[in-house]
Design an enzyme around this catalytic site. Structure first.
Site, PDB file in Angstrom:
ATOM      1  N   GLY A 182       0.907  -1.201  -0.121  1.00 37.50           N
ATOM      2  CA  GLY A 182      -0.148   0.137   0.042  1.00 37.50           C
ATOM      3  C   GLY A 182       0.845   1.278  -0.016  1.00 37.50           C
ATOM      4  O   GLY A 182       1.966   1.023  -0.228  1.00 37.50           O
ATOM      5  N   GLY A 183       0.131   2.204   0.635  1.00 41.51           N
ATOM      6  CA  GLY A 183       0.876   3.686   0.628  1.00 41.51           C
ATOM      7  C   GLY A 183       2.326   3.452   1.330  1.00 41.51           C
ATOM      8  O   GLY A 183       2.991   4.272   1.402  1.00 41.51           O
TER       9      GLY A 183
ATOM     10  N   GLY B  54      24.345  12.859 -28.408  1.00 37.55           N
ATOM     11  CA  GLY B  54      23.880  13.326 -27.300  1.00 37.55           C
ATOM     12  C   GLY B  54      24.438  12.620 -25.987  1.00 37.55           C
ATOM     13  O   GLY B  54      24.524  13.224 -25.046  1.00 37.55           O
ATOM     14  N   ALA B  55      24.584  11.213 -26.271  1.00 39.00           N
ATOM     15  CA  ALA B  55      25.056  10.435 -25.238  1.00 39.00           C
ATOM     16  C   ALA B  55      26.483  10.916 -24.832  1.00 39.00           C
ATOM     17  O   ALA B  55      26.974  10.755 -23.449  1.00 39.00           O
ATOM     18  CB  ALA B  55      25.046   8.973 -25.499  1.00 39.00           C
TER      19      ALA B  55
HETATM   20  C1  HXC Z   1      -4.047  -4.477  11.801  1.00 38.56           C
HETATM   21  C2  HXC Z   1      -2.825  -6.330  11.228  1.00 38.56           C
HETATM   22  C3  HXC Z   1      -2.613  -5.561   9.799  1.00 38.56           C
HETATM   23  C4  HXC Z   1      -2.977  -4.571   9.702  1.00 38.56           C
HETATM   24  C5  HXC Z   1      -1.454  -7.673   9.939  1.00 38.56           C
HETATM   25  N1  HXC Z   1      -2.500  -7.515  11.104  1.00 38.56           N
HETATM   26  N2  HXC Z   1      -1.891  -6.641   9.144  1.00 38.56           N
HETATM   27  N3  HXC Z   1      -3.320  -5.563  12.018  1.00 38.56           N
HETATM   28  N4  HXC Z   1      -3.547  -3.913  10.842  1.00 38.56           N
HETATM   29  N5  HXC Z   1      -2.921  -3.602   8.627  1.00 38.56           N
HETATM   30  C6  HXC Z   1      -2.101  -8.440  11.999  1.00 38.56           C
HETATM   31  C7  HXC Z   1      -3.251  -9.716  11.929  1.00 38.56           C
HETATM   32  O1  HXC Z   1      -4.468  -9.503  12.100  1.00 38.56           O
HETATM   33  C8  HXC Z   1      -2.450 -10.770  12.710  1.00 38.56           C
HETATM   34  O2  HXC Z   1      -2.788 -10.376  14.028  1.00 38.56           O
HETATM   35  C9  HXC Z   1      -0.973 -10.275  12.770  1.00 38.56           C
HETATM   36  O3  HXC Z   1      -0.890  -8.931  12.133  1.00 38.56           O
HETATM   37  C10 HXC Z   1      -0.023 -11.227  11.841  1.00 38.56           C
HETATM   38  O4  HXC Z   1      -0.739 -11.044  10.441  1.00 38.56           O
HETATM   39  P1  HXC Z   1      -1.176 -12.275   9.615  1.00 38.56           P
HETATM   40  O5  HXC Z   1      -2.142 -11.888   8.807  1.00 38.56           O
HETATM   41  O6  HXC Z   1      -1.392 -13.507  10.585  1.00 38.56           O
HETATM   42  O7  HXC Z   1       0.315 -12.636   8.887  1.00 38.56           O
HETATM   43  P2  HXC Z   1       0.528 -13.169   7.464  1.00 38.56           P
HETATM   44  O8  HXC Z   1      -0.250 -14.555   7.251  1.00 38.56           O
HETATM   45  O9  HXC Z   1       2.253 -13.363   7.521  1.00 38.56           O
HETATM   46  O10 HXC Z   1       0.015 -12.046   6.678  1.00 38.56           O
HETATM   47  C11 HXC Z   1       0.804 -10.718   6.368  1.00 38.56           C
HETATM   48  C12 HXC Z   1      -0.048  -9.781   5.740  1.00 38.56           C
HETATM   49  C13 HXC Z   1      -1.462  -9.806   6.183  1.00 38.56           C
HETATM   50  C14 HXC Z   1       0.191 -10.489   4.216  1.00 38.56           C
HETATM   51  C15 HXC Z   1       0.795  -8.571   5.857  1.00 38.56           C
HETATM   52  O11 HXC Z   1      -1.693  -9.760   7.548  1.00 38.56           O
HETATM   53  C16 HXC Z   1      -2.248  -8.588   5.460  1.00 38.56           C
HETATM   54  O12 HXC Z   1      -2.693  -8.700   4.327  1.00 38.56           O
HETATM   55  N6  HXC Z   1      -2.624  -7.518   6.133  1.00 38.56           N
HETATM   56  C17 HXC Z   1      -3.356  -6.560   5.754  1.00 38.56           C
HETATM   57  C18 HXC Z   1      -2.445  -5.750   4.637  1.00 38.56           C
HETATM   58  C19 HXC Z   1      -3.036  -4.652   4.204  1.00 38.56           C
HETATM   59  O13 HXC Z   1      -4.061  -4.505   3.674  1.00 38.56           O
HETATM   60  N7  HXC Z   1      -2.719  -3.425   4.937  1.00 38.56           N
HETATM   61  C20 HXC Z   1      -3.443  -1.948   4.889  1.00 38.56           C
HETATM   62  C21 HXC Z   1      -2.730  -1.649   3.410  1.00 38.56           C
HETATM   63  S1  HXC Z   1      -3.295  -0.045   3.129  1.00 38.56           S
HETATM   64  P3  HXC Z   1      -3.021 -11.575  15.111  1.00 38.56           P
HETATM   65  O14 HXC Z   1      -3.732 -10.848  16.295  1.00 38.56           O
HETATM   66  O15 HXC Z   1      -4.065 -12.664  14.571  1.00 38.56           O
HETATM   67  O16 HXC Z   1      -1.703 -12.027  15.385  1.00 38.56           O
HETATM   68  C22 HXC Z   1      -2.080   1.034   3.623  1.00 38.56           C
HETATM   69  C23 HXC Z   1      -2.438   2.495   3.492  1.00 38.56           C
HETATM   70  C24 HXC Z   1      -1.023   3.390   3.674  1.00 38.56           C
HETATM   71  O17 HXC Z   1      -0.975   0.444   4.430  1.00 38.56           O
HETATM   72  C25 HXC Z   1      -1.277   4.723   3.253  1.00 38.56           C
HETATM   73  C26 HXC Z   1      -0.281   5.455   3.290  1.00 38.56           C
HETATM   74  C27 HXC Z   1      -0.240   6.659   2.461  1.00 38.56           C
END
Ligand code: HXC
Length: 517
Positions: free
Chosen positions: A171-172, A406-407
């Site tokens: 993501g971001g 140019g290069a």
């Molecule tokens: C809160 C999160 C989290 C998140 C993971 N966890 N991502 N909690 N917010 N974004 C937590 C899970 O619930 C889990 O908690 C623990 O972290 C481990 O995650 P798992 O899923 O069990 O691990 P894994 O199987 O290795 O998968 C990792 C992962 C997946 C691929 C990163 O967790 C995932 O897809 N997370 C969401 C990613 C996402 O969409 N993020 C938002 C992106 S948008 P427990 O308690 O069960 O251990 C963004 C915007 C930014 O980031 C903008 C900036 C400008």
């Protein structure tokens, strides 16, 4: 007595904080072949040098039951330490706590060390391993990213910023590493993308896995987002440490010197015969680089991306230099979009951080065709031109063979304020190669006399080569400063660099430039 209990409580609390999300999650991290945030910092920092801050910070979120989930440190370990005795500021996201996801408090911790790094004039190193914005915090987490990005921007060109990607970065969140100077990824355990495979499939129908979409190999070879792809985390940390050894603490300092026993006056006879007889034959530019730098030790950046140009750090007579070199062994060393972007970014880093530039030229021109034109080779080529032209660090250039069109201008020529420009006797500094030139100039004559077309072509080609396929035209006009024997290149470049050590040059006052992006 009370004081003893207080100290015991502190010790206990610290021990608990060091466990992050607890033993089970640490084990899960290890099972994935990954280290924890603290283990990474232990590898990075000199033993006993780590000064941790904000170990007891906790998030303030109450949504979705978060008020019942508190971990000291809140998913990131921050502080300062030393690498080879030089101070650095660090943050390492702890995937064992809420997947290393970014809360507002985590961003505050990160911003604190970023601010301290900027004040202290020391590099800031971020080790990323995070599920992105902490979903339960909503807009607060997004605001946290904004705070980090702004600091990345303000620190850019003032202190070196290095990102290690040791797990997910999606993501971001990818934009903080993208704003830093160098990004390192680890093969098979780290990935970076704006949208993951599931979203890609639902939006475009494309089926792709994480590794193919944003793994280390992809970003190190195709997109150029990653400067390094390490085999494992240990190698990744070692690479970051090595990188630090070539660069200064900040833009007011110079890089540390590394004394070498390699004689300054060492000549290399092999260079006198490295250029093949045929101008269309390749040779390996790495051999030239290794021949002229201290101990043959070259630290390459972006090794697998745009291999037609080589960039990296080395030492010459103990001083750090940035080397930029066309690679005739790949695409004949032509400049294309990716090569221009890669070299421009490197030149700008070196210039911002007082690292002199040594440029080795053998370039037949810019790559032509619709793919390059549609992809804006004009704008991208201009980036490199701009980077060299604005750079005020010492610039020493050696043209080995081709320097066409140019290069030739782009590759740190005299008119772009190149300080010392040498050429080998094999240099051909011209508007274009002989074949192309004759085809343009004598097209009518050749067409009019098909019977003697080959003869006319060869005769005119010989004339052109005699006139232009050498360095003397450029030397006679002062466009290069001297024609040097290849075997003496190390000595001549080092002497030029020594003479330029006190160089002063500036650019007109302006708010900022408007380089072609
Ligand atoms: C809160 C999160 C989290 C998140 C993971 N966890 N991502 N909690 N917010 N974004 C937590 C899970 O619930 C889990 O908690 C623990 O972290 C481990 O995650 P798992 O899923 O069990 O691990 P894994 O199987 O290795 O998968 C990792 C992962 C997946 C691929 C990163 O967790 C995932 O897809 N997370 C969401 C990613 C996402 O969409 N993020 C938002 C992106 S948008 P427990 O308690 O069960 O251990 C963004 C915007 C930014 O980031 C903008 C900036 C400008």
């Amino acid at each position: 007595m009370i004081q003893t209990e207080q100290i015991e409580k502190l010790v206990e609390r610290r021990a608990s904080a060091r466990q992050g999300g607890g033993p089970a999650r640490i084990q899960a991290q290890h099972d994935k072949g990954k280290l924890t945030a603290r283990e990474r910092l232990e590898l990075l920092l000199d033993p006993g040098s780590f000064e941790e801050y904000d170990m007891f910070v906790q998030h303030r979120c109450t949504n979705f039951g978060m008020d019942k989930q508190h971990y000291d440190g809140d998913g990131v370990v921050t502080g300062c330490g030393t690498v080879d005795g030089r101070p650095v500021y660090v943050f390492a996201q702890d995937f064992t706590v809420s997947g290393g996801s970014l809360s507002k408090t985590m961003s505050e911790k990160i911003c604190k060390v970023m601010d301290m790094a900027l004040r202290a004039g020391a590099p800031c190193i971020g080790l990323n391993d995070s599920g992105g914005a902490r979903i339960q915090e909503g807009i607060d987490a997004l605001a946290g990213y904004g705070e980090i990005f702004e600091r990345n921007i303000l620190s850019s060109g003032v202190i070196p910023q290095i990102s290690g990607i040791f797990g997910p970065c999606a993501g971001g969140a990818v934009y903080s590493p993208a704003l830093t100077d160098f990004t390192l990824m680890v093969k098979n355990t780290s990935y970076m993308f704006l949208t993951g495979p599931a979203v890609v499939k639902s939006v475009t129908g494309e089926v792709v896995d994480q590794e193919q979409l944003g793994g280390a190999s992809v970003h190190a070879s195709k997109s150029g987002v990653a400067h390094f792809a390490a085999q494992d985390e240990k190698e990744g940390i070692e690479t970051i440490k090595k990188l630090l050894s070539y660069i200064p603490q900040n833009n007011m300092e110079t890089a540390p010197e590394r004394p070498s026993s390699d004689p300054v006056g060492r000549v290399d006879d092999a260079l006198n015969s490295i250029i093949p007889d045929s101008p269309n034959k390749a040779y390996d530019m790495y051999a030239v680089i290794r021949s002229i730098v201290d101990d043959g030790d070259f630290f390459e950046i972006h090794k697998d991306f745009a291999k037609n140009i080589i960039v990296g750090f080395a030492h010459m007579n103990g001083r750090s230099v940035g080397v930029v070199a066309n690679q005739p062994a790949v695409l004949a060393g032509v400049l294309d979009i990716n090569a221009s972007r890669k070299a421009a970014r490197f030149v700008r880093f070196c210039d911002a951080f007082n690292i002199p530039l040594v440029t080795l030229v053998d370039v037949p021109g810019f790559l032509c065709g619709t793919q390059q034109e549609y992809g804006a080779i004009i704008t991208n080529g201009a980036k490199l031109l701009y980077a060299y032209g604005e750079a005020t660090v010492p610039k020493v250039t050696v043209t080995l063979r081709k320097g066409y069109g140019g290069a030739h201008i782009v590759m740190s020529c005299k008119q772009l304020r190149g300080d010392v420009n040498y050429a080998w006797p094999s240099a051909q500094i011209a508007v274009m190669g002989a074949d192309g030139a004759v085809n343009v100039l004598y097209a009518k004559e050749i067409k009019a006399d098909p019977e003697h077309a080959k003869e006319i072509f060869e005769q005119k080609k010989q004339e052109y080569e005699e006139l232009f396929s050498n360095p003397y035209q450029a030397a006679m006009k002062g466009y290069i400063d001297d024609i040097i024997e290849p075997r003496n290149t190390r000595f001549r470049v080092i002497r030029a660099l020594e003479q330029l050590a006190s160089k002063r040059a500036d650019v007109p006052a302006k708010k900022h430039d408007n380089l072609p992006l």
